[in-house]
Design a protein around this motif. Structure first.
Motif, PDB file in Angstrom:
ATOM      1  N   ALA A 128      24.375   1.484 -30.383  1.00  0.00           N
ATOM      2  CA  ALA A 128      24.433   1.625 -31.841  1.00  0.00           C
ATOM      3  C   ALA A 128      24.107   3.053 -32.265  1.00  0.00           C
ATOM      4  O   ALA A 128      24.750   3.614 -33.155  1.00  0.00           O
ATOM      5  CB  ALA A 128      23.469   0.650 -32.508  1.00  0.00           C
ATOM      6  N   GLY A 129      23.124   3.670 -31.625  1.00  0.00           N
ATOM      7  CA  GLY A 129      22.761   5.040 -31.966  1.00  0.00           C
ATOM      8  C   GLY A 129      23.878   6.025 -31.702  1.00  0.00           C
ATOM      9  O   GLY A 129      24.011   7.030 -32.406  1.00  0.00           O
ATOM     10  N   ALA A 130      24.689   5.743 -30.692  1.00  0.00           N
ATOM     11  CA  ALA A 130      25.783   6.653 -30.339  1.00  0.00           C
ATOM     12  C   ALA A 130      27.075   6.359 -31.086  1.00  0.00           C
ATOM     13  O   ALA A 130      28.042   7.112 -30.959  1.00  0.00           O
ATOM     14  CB  ALA A 130      26.048   6.577 -28.833  1.00  0.00           C
ATOM     15  N   SER A 131      27.086   5.288 -31.891  1.00  0.00           N
ATOM     16  CA  SER A 131      28.351   4.838 -32.484  1.00  0.00           C
ATOM     17  C   SER A 131      28.554   5.265 -33.931  1.00  0.00           C
ATOM     18  O   SER A 131      29.556   4.907 -34.544  1.00  0.00           O
ATOM     19  CB  SER A 131      28.425   3.312 -32.410  1.00  0.00           C
ATOM     20  N   ARG A 132      27.600   5.974 -34.498  1.00  0.00           N
ATOM     21  CA  ARG A 132      27.705   6.480 -35.879  1.00  0.00           C
ATOM     22  C   ARG A 132      27.756   5.368 -36.916  1.00  0.00           C
ATOM     23  O   ARG A 132      28.318   5.556 -38.000  1.00  0.00           O
ATOM     24  CB  ARG A 132      28.924   7.393 -36.039  1.00  0.00           C
ATOM     25  N   ILE A 133      27.153   4.225 -36.635  1.00  0.00           N
ATOM     26  CA  ILE A 133      27.083   3.179 -37.640  1.00  0.00           C
ATOM     27  C   ILE A 133      25.958   3.500 -38.618  1.00  0.00           C
ATOM     28  O   ILE A 133      25.122   4.354 -38.362  1.00  0.00           O
ATOM     29  CB  ILE A 133      26.856   1.796 -36.988  1.00  0.00           C
ATOM     30  N   ASN A 134      25.944   2.798 -39.734  1.00  0.00           N
ATOM     31  CA  ASN A 134      24.949   3.036 -40.768  1.00  0.00           C
ATOM     32  C   ASN A 134      23.567   2.615 -40.274  1.00  0.00           C
ATOM     33  O   ASN A 134      23.329   1.435 -39.989  1.00  0.00           O
ATOM     34  CB  ASN A 134      25.317   2.247 -42.029  1.00  0.00           C
ATOM     35  N   ALA A 135      22.661   3.582 -40.151  1.00  0.00           N
ATOM     36  CA  ALA A 135      21.338   3.303 -39.582  1.00  0.00           C
ATOM     37  C   ALA A 135      20.566   2.319 -40.452  1.00  0.00           C
ATOM     38  O   ALA A 135      19.933   1.387 -39.931  1.00  0.00           O
ATOM     39  CB  ALA A 135      20.555   4.610 -39.428  1.00  0.00           C
ATOM     40  N   ARG A 136      20.592   2.501 -41.763  1.00  0.00           N
ATOM     41  CA  ARG A 136      19.828   1.633 -42.671  1.00  0.00           C
ATOM     42  C   ARG A 136      20.285   0.181 -42.545  1.00  0.00           C
ATOM     43  O   ARG A 136      19.462  -0.739 -42.449  1.00  0.00           O
ATOM     44  CB  ARG A 136      19.989   2.124 -44.108  1.00  0.00           C
ATOM     45  N   ALA A 137      21.595  -0.032 -42.531  1.00  0.00           N
ATOM     46  CA  ALA A 137      22.126  -1.387 -42.391  1.00  0.00           C
ATOM     47  C   ALA A 137      21.740  -1.990 -41.048  1.00  0.00           C
ATOM     48  O   ALA A 137      21.401  -3.174 -40.955  1.00  0.00           O
ATOM     49  CB  ALA A 137      23.647  -1.369 -42.543  1.00  0.00           C
ATOM     50  N   PHE A 138      21.756  -1.174 -40.002  1.00  0.00           N
ATOM     51  CA  PHE A 138      21.415  -1.653 -38.664  1.00  0.00           C
ATOM     52  C   PHE A 138      19.947  -2.053 -38.584  1.00  0.00           C
ATOM     53  O   PHE A 138      19.610  -3.091 -38.005  1.00  0.00           O
ATOM     54  CB  PHE A 138      21.731  -0.564 -37.640  1.00  0.00           C
ATOM     55  N   PHE A 139      19.069  -1.260 -39.176  1.00  0.00           N
ATOM     56  CA  PHE A 139      17.634  -1.567 -39.130  1.00  0.00           C
ATOM     57  C   PHE A 139      17.296  -2.795 -39.974  1.00  0.00           C
ATOM     58  O   PHE A 139      16.494  -3.645 -39.562  1.00  0.00           O
ATOM     59  CB  PHE A 139      16.819  -0.370 -39.595  1.00  0.00           C
ATOM     60  N   ILE A 140      17.887  -2.903 -41.165  1.00  0.00           N
ATOM     61  CA  ILE A 140      17.642  -4.071 -42.017  1.00  0.00           C
ATOM     62  C   ILE A 140      18.148  -5.337 -41.330  1.00  0.00           C
ATOM     63  O   ILE A 140      17.465  -6.363 -41.290  1.00  0.00           O
ATOM     64  CB  ILE A 140      18.309  -3.895 -43.394  1.00  0.00           C
TER      65      ILE A 140
END
Length: 212
Positions: A128-140
């Motif tokens: 996920a960290g390498a895929s440029r996804i939205n960090a905030r959405a991923f953490f929530i």
């Protein structure tokens, strides 16, 4: 002390000796250790169990979940800012799989990933960290997806502490409910989940092209 010695010491005796009677210092110590261990792939369920044993059901759930989310965030940002070129180069197929899966409705899809009893938490965070996804959405999504099992195991830890049969029984029932929910979501998103899980479980295997 070896790594194995350290992991074996993360138990109820450690809680009794260093955490429960040390106030805010014990809380911070538990949070730091829990964050580091979950970042390294240590089962978050055990962190929740010990959190419930140390701090009670409510605070144990919250502190253990915070540790799991901080561990997730730590790996995510290490991957994103330090080793993303390596991850993308070596595991391009797997990185593309998680990016594609989380492209739409990333929060909801992340919740599904965390609820499903498949895949690797550590590998998911790296990809996920390498895929440029939205960090905030991923953490929530991770926090919400973690909660059901964290609640169950914190309640179980609290039940063990006070010898409460009903708390242990309720935690078992809640675990069964969580498992049913996971199976329902798995069936609903079976195709996408299987594709991602297959990539996740094979993330440490180089592609055929890389083997040549």
């Amino acid at each position: 002390m070896t790594d194995f010695d350290f992991l074996s010491s993360f138990n109820q005796e450690w809680i009794d000796r260093d955490i429960r009677e040390n106030g805010i210092q014990g809380l911070i110590y538990f949070l730091v250790i829990g964050t580091v261990l979950t970042a390294c792939g240590f089962p978050r369920q055990l962190v929740a169990f010990l959190g419930g044993y140390a701090f009670g059901f409510v605070w144990g759930t919250l502190i253990a979940t915070l540790a799991a989310v901080l561990g997730c965030s730590l790996v995510f940002y290490i991957s994103k800012y330090a080793i993303s070129p390596l991850i993308v180069k070596r595991f391009a197929r797997q990185t593309a799989a998680i990016a594609g899966f989380l492209a739409a409705q990333p929060t909801r899809k992340t919740i599904i990933i965390r609820l499903l009893p498949i895949g690797s938490n550590l590998i998911t965070n790296l990809l996920a960290g390498a895929s440029r996804i939205n960090a905030r959405a991923f953490f929530i999504g991770s926090a919400v997806g973690y909660l059901p099992q964290m609640i169950v195991f914190a309640l179980l830890g609290k039940g063990i502490l006070i010898g409460s049969d009903w708390k242990i029984a309720v935690s078992i029932v809640m675990l069964a409910i969580s498992s049913v929910l996971s199976i329902h979501l798995y069936k609903r998103y079976k195709r996408s989940a299987v594709e991602f899980s297959s990539s996740d479980n094979n993330a440490l295997k180089p592609s055929a092209k890389e083997e040549l």
